[in-house]
Motif scaffolding. Structure first.
Motif, PDB file in Angstrom:
ATOM      1  N   LYS A  86       9.723   9.658   5.971  1.00 30.33           N
ATOM      2  CA  LYS A  86      10.201   9.636   7.359  1.00 30.33           C
ATOM      3  C   LYS A  86      11.129   8.452   7.590  1.00 30.33           C
ATOM      4  CE  LYS A  86       8.431   9.439  12.124  1.00 30.33           C
ATOM      5  NZ  LYS A  86       9.018   8.183  12.552  1.00 30.33           N
ATOM      6  N   TRP A  87      10.753   7.303   7.104  1.00 26.54           N
ATOM      7  CA  TRP A  87      11.577   6.108   7.289  1.00 26.54           C
ATOM      8  C   TRP A  87      12.933   6.265   6.595  1.00 26.54           C
ATOM      9  CZ3 TRP A  87      13.674   2.349   4.051  1.00 26.54           C
ATOM     10  CH2 TRP A  87      14.222   1.250   4.718  1.00 26.54           C
ATOM     11  N   ILE A  88      12.916   6.694   5.338  1.00 25.15           N
ATOM     12  CA  ILE A  88      14.161   6.845   4.577  1.00 25.15           C
ATOM     13  C   ILE A  88      15.083   7.875   5.237  1.00 25.15           C
ATOM     14  CG2 ILE A  88      15.131   7.692   2.390  1.00 25.15           C
ATOM     15  CD1 ILE A  88      12.595   6.416   1.041  1.00 25.15           C
ATOM     16  N   GLU A  89      14.533   9.031   5.579  1.00 27.23           N
ATOM     17  CA  GLU A  89      15.365  10.082   6.169  1.00 27.23           C
ATOM     18  C   GLU A  89      15.835   9.708   7.574  1.00 27.23           C
ATOM     19  OE1 GLU A  89      16.618  12.650   4.412  1.00 27.23           O
ATOM     20  OE2 GLU A  89      15.572  11.680   2.757  1.00 27.23           O
ATOM     21  N   SER A  90      15.041   8.981   8.319  1.00 29.39           N
ATOM     22  CA  SER A  90      15.465   8.505   9.642  1.00 29.39           C
ATOM     23  C   SER A  90      16.618   7.522   9.502  1.00 29.39           C
ATOM     24  CB  SER A  90      14.296   7.850  10.386  1.00 29.39           C
ATOM     25  OG  SER A  90      13.302   8.808  10.704  1.00 29.39           O
ATOM     26  N   GLU A  91      16.538   6.644   8.507  1.00 26.56           N
ATOM     27  CA  GLU A  91      17.632   5.709   8.253  1.00 26.56           C
ATOM     28  C   GLU A  91      18.917   6.463   7.906  1.00 26.56           C
ATOM     29  OE1 GLU A  91      17.868   2.174   8.331  1.00 26.56           O
ATOM     30  OE2 GLU A  91      16.047   2.464   9.517  1.00 26.56           O
TER      31      GLU A  91
ATOM     32  N   GLN B 272      -1.269  10.496   0.867  1.00 23.77           N
ATOM     33  CA  GLN B 272      -0.306  11.484   1.326  1.00 23.77           C
ATOM     34  C   GLN B 272       0.394  10.999   2.602  1.00 23.77           C
ATOM     35  OE1 GLN B 272      -1.908  15.355   2.256  1.00 23.77           O
ATOM     36  NE2 GLN B 272       0.065  16.325   2.007  1.00 23.77           N
ATOM     37  N   ARG B 273      -0.356  10.441   3.525  1.00 24.33           N
ATOM     38  CA  ARG B 273       0.238   9.924   4.765  1.00 24.33           C
ATOM     39  C   ARG B 273       1.233   8.795   4.446  1.00 24.33           C
ATOM     40  NH1 ARG B 273      -0.471   9.884  10.279  1.00 24.33           N
ATOM     41  NH2 ARG B 273       0.054   7.924  11.286  1.00 24.33           N
ATOM     42  N   GLU B 274       0.891   7.956   3.503  1.00 28.90           N
ATOM     43  CA  GLU B 274       1.780   6.865   3.106  1.00 28.90           C
ATOM     44  C   GLU B 274       3.096   7.413   2.554  1.00 28.90           C
ATOM     45  OE1 GLU B 274       1.539   3.853  -0.521  1.00 28.90           O
ATOM     46  OE2 GLU B 274      -0.004   3.467   0.996  1.00 28.90           O
ATOM     47  N   GLU B 275       3.029   8.449   1.738  1.00 29.72           N
ATOM     48  CA  GLU B 275       4.236   9.051   1.176  1.00 29.72           C
ATOM     49  C   GLU B 275       5.099   9.684   2.262  1.00 29.72           C
ATOM     50  OE1 GLU B 275       5.377   8.796  -1.963  1.00 29.72           O
ATOM     51  OE2 GLU B 275       3.666   7.473  -2.276  1.00 29.72           O
ATOM     52  N   ILE B 276       4.470  10.361   3.212  1.00 22.72           N
ATOM     53  CA  ILE B 276       5.220  10.978   4.308  1.00 22.72           C
ATOM     54  C   ILE B 276       5.838   9.899   5.192  1.00 22.72           C
ATOM     55  CG2 ILE B 276       5.056  12.432   6.371  1.00 22.72           C
ATOM     56  CD1 ILE B 276       2.810  13.987   4.828  1.00 22.72           C
ATOM     57  N   THR B 277       5.124   8.812   5.413  1.00 29.43           N
ATOM     58  CA  THR B 277       5.665   7.700   6.203  1.00 29.43           C
ATOM     59  C   THR B 277       6.912   7.129   5.541  1.00 29.43           C
ATOM     60  OG1 THR B 277       3.481   7.155   7.079  1.00 29.43           O
ATOM     61  CG2 THR B 277       5.135   5.419   7.151  1.00 29.43           C
ATOM     62  N   LYS B 278       6.866   6.946   4.223  1.00 31.81           N
ATOM     63  CA  LYS B 278       8.040   6.461   3.491  1.00 31.81           C
ATOM     64  C   LYS B 278       9.208   7.437   3.630  1.00 31.81           C
ATOM     65  CE  LYS B 278       5.351   4.299  -0.177  1.00 31.81           C
ATOM     66  NZ  LYS B 278       5.037   4.411  -1.616  1.00 31.81           N
TER      67      LYS B 278
ATOM     68  N   ALA C 172       9.438  15.388   9.349  1.00 36.18           N
ATOM     69  CA  ALA C 172       9.132  14.640   8.122  1.00 36.18           C
ATOM     70  C   ALA C 172       8.032  15.338   7.329  1.00 36.18           C
ATOM     71  CB  ALA C 172       8.715  13.214   8.466  1.00 36.18           C
ATOM     72  N   ILE C 173       7.002  15.772   7.993  1.00 34.67           N
ATOM     73  CA  ILE C 173       5.900  16.464   7.300  1.00 34.67           C
ATOM     74  C   ILE C 173       6.392  17.764   6.688  1.00 34.67           C
ATOM     75  CG2 ILE C 173       3.713  17.670   7.646  1.00 34.67           C
ATOM     76  CD1 ILE C 173       3.108  15.486   9.826  1.00 34.67           C
ATOM     77  N   ARG C 174       7.101  18.555   7.485  1.00 33.92           N
ATOM     78  CA  ARG C 174       7.594  19.853   7.011  1.00 33.92           C
ATOM     79  C   ARG C 174       8.501  19.683   5.784  1.00 33.92           C
ATOM     80  NH1 ARG C 174       9.388  21.226  11.570  1.00 33.92           N
ATOM     81  NH2 ARG C 174      11.567  20.601  11.273  1.00 33.92           N
ATOM     82  N   GLU C 175       9.447  18.759   5.862  1.00 30.01           N
ATOM     83  CA  GLU C 175      10.369  18.555   4.743  1.00 30.01           C
ATOM     84  C   GLU C 175       9.672  17.968   3.521  1.00 30.01           C
ATOM     85  OE1 GLU C 175      13.696  16.242   6.123  1.00 30.01           O
ATOM     86  OE2 GLU C 175      14.385  17.833   7.471  1.00 30.01           O
ATOM     87  N   TRP C 176       8.804  16.991   3.729  1.00 28.80           N
ATOM     88  CA  TRP C 176       8.101  16.382   2.600  1.00 28.80           C
ATOM     89  C   TRP C 176       7.228  17.409   1.890  1.00 28.80           C
ATOM     90  CZ3 TRP C 176       3.099  15.510   0.973  1.00 28.80           C
ATOM     91  CH2 TRP C 176       2.964  14.614  -0.096  1.00 28.80           C
ATOM     92  N   MET C 177       6.532  18.235   2.686  1.00 28.89           N
ATOM     93  CA  MET C 177       5.675  19.268   2.085  1.00 28.89           C
ATOM     94  C   MET C 177       6.509  20.238   1.243  1.00 28.89           C
ATOM     95  SD  MET C 177       2.494  18.692   2.849  1.00 28.89           S
ATOM     96  CE  MET C 177       1.600  20.220   2.701  1.00 28.89           C
ATOM     97  N   ALA C 178       7.675  20.614   1.737  1.00 23.27           N
ATOM     98  CA  ALA C 178       8.526  21.560   1.016  1.00 23.27           C
ATOM     99  C   ALA C 178       9.143  20.932  -0.231  1.00 23.27           C
ATOM    100  CB  ALA C 178       9.626  22.080   1.944  1.00 23.27           C
ATOM    101  N   GLN C 179       9.528  19.666  -0.145  1.00 18.91           N
ATOM    102  CA  GLN C 179      10.272  19.038  -1.237  1.00 18.91           C
ATOM    103  C   GLN C 179       9.409  18.301  -2.253  1.00 18.91           C
ATOM    104  OE1 GLN C 179      13.589  16.646   0.119  1.00 18.91           O
ATOM    105  NE2 GLN C 179      13.876  17.994   1.877  1.00 18.91           N
ATOM    106  N   TYR C 180       8.322  17.681  -1.809  1.00 21.43           N
ATOM    107  CA  TYR C 180       7.600  16.761  -2.687  1.00 21.43           C
ATOM    108  C   TYR C 180       6.119  17.069  -2.912  1.00 21.43           C
ATOM    109  CZ  TYR C 180      11.797  14.031  -2.071  1.00 21.43           C
ATOM    110  OH  TYR C 180      13.099  13.634  -2.041  1.00 21.43           O
ATOM    111  N   PHE C 181       5.520  17.875  -2.045  1.00 23.49           N
ATOM    112  CA  PHE C 181       4.084  18.088  -2.161  1.00 23.49           C
ATOM    113  C   PHE C 181       3.642  18.632  -3.521  1.00 23.49           C
ATOM    114  CE2 PHE C 181       0.254  20.725  -1.606  1.00 23.49           C
ATOM    115  CZ  PHE C 181      -0.648  19.714  -1.344  1.00 23.49           C
TER     116      PHE C 181
END
Length: 74
Positions: free
Chosen positions: A26-31, A18-24, A42-51
Motif C-alpha cells: 500500500k505504501w509503495i503503490e500510494s507513493e 500478511q498484513r505487514e506485506e499488504i501495508t508495504k 491494496a488488499i485486492r491488488e496484493w492478493m492478485a499479484q503476490y498472495f
C-alpha cells in the motif's frame, strides 16, 4: 526469549505477516500514485499479484521450521 515463546499463536503470526506485506505494498503503490490508494485496493491488488508466492513461501518456511524442531527433539 526463545523463538518458540515469541510465536505463541502460529495463525496470529501468519495474519501479522500478511498484513505487514499488504501495508508495504500500500505504501509503495500510494507513493507511485501520488495519493493514498486505500486498503481495499491494496488488499485486492496484493492478493492478485503476490498472495500465491507469499503463501508458498510461508508454507515452505513452516515445513522447514517443523523439520528443524523435529530434528532437535530427537
Amino acid at each position: 526469549m526463545t523463538q518458540r515463546s515469541r510465536k505463541q499463536n502460529p495463525l496470529a503470526e501468519i495474519v501479522r505477516s500478511q498484513r505487514e506485506e499488504i501495508t508495504k505494498y500500500k505504501w509503495i503503490e500510494s507513493e507511485k500514485a501520488g495519493q493514498d490508494i486505500g486498503w481495499e485496493r491494496a488488499i485486492r491488488e496484493w492478493m492478485a499479484q503476490y498472495f500465491p508466492q507469499w503463501k508458498q513461501y510461508r508454507w515452505d518456511r513452516a515445513v522447514q521450521e517443523a523439520l528443524h524442531t523435529e530434528s532437535n527433539l530427537n
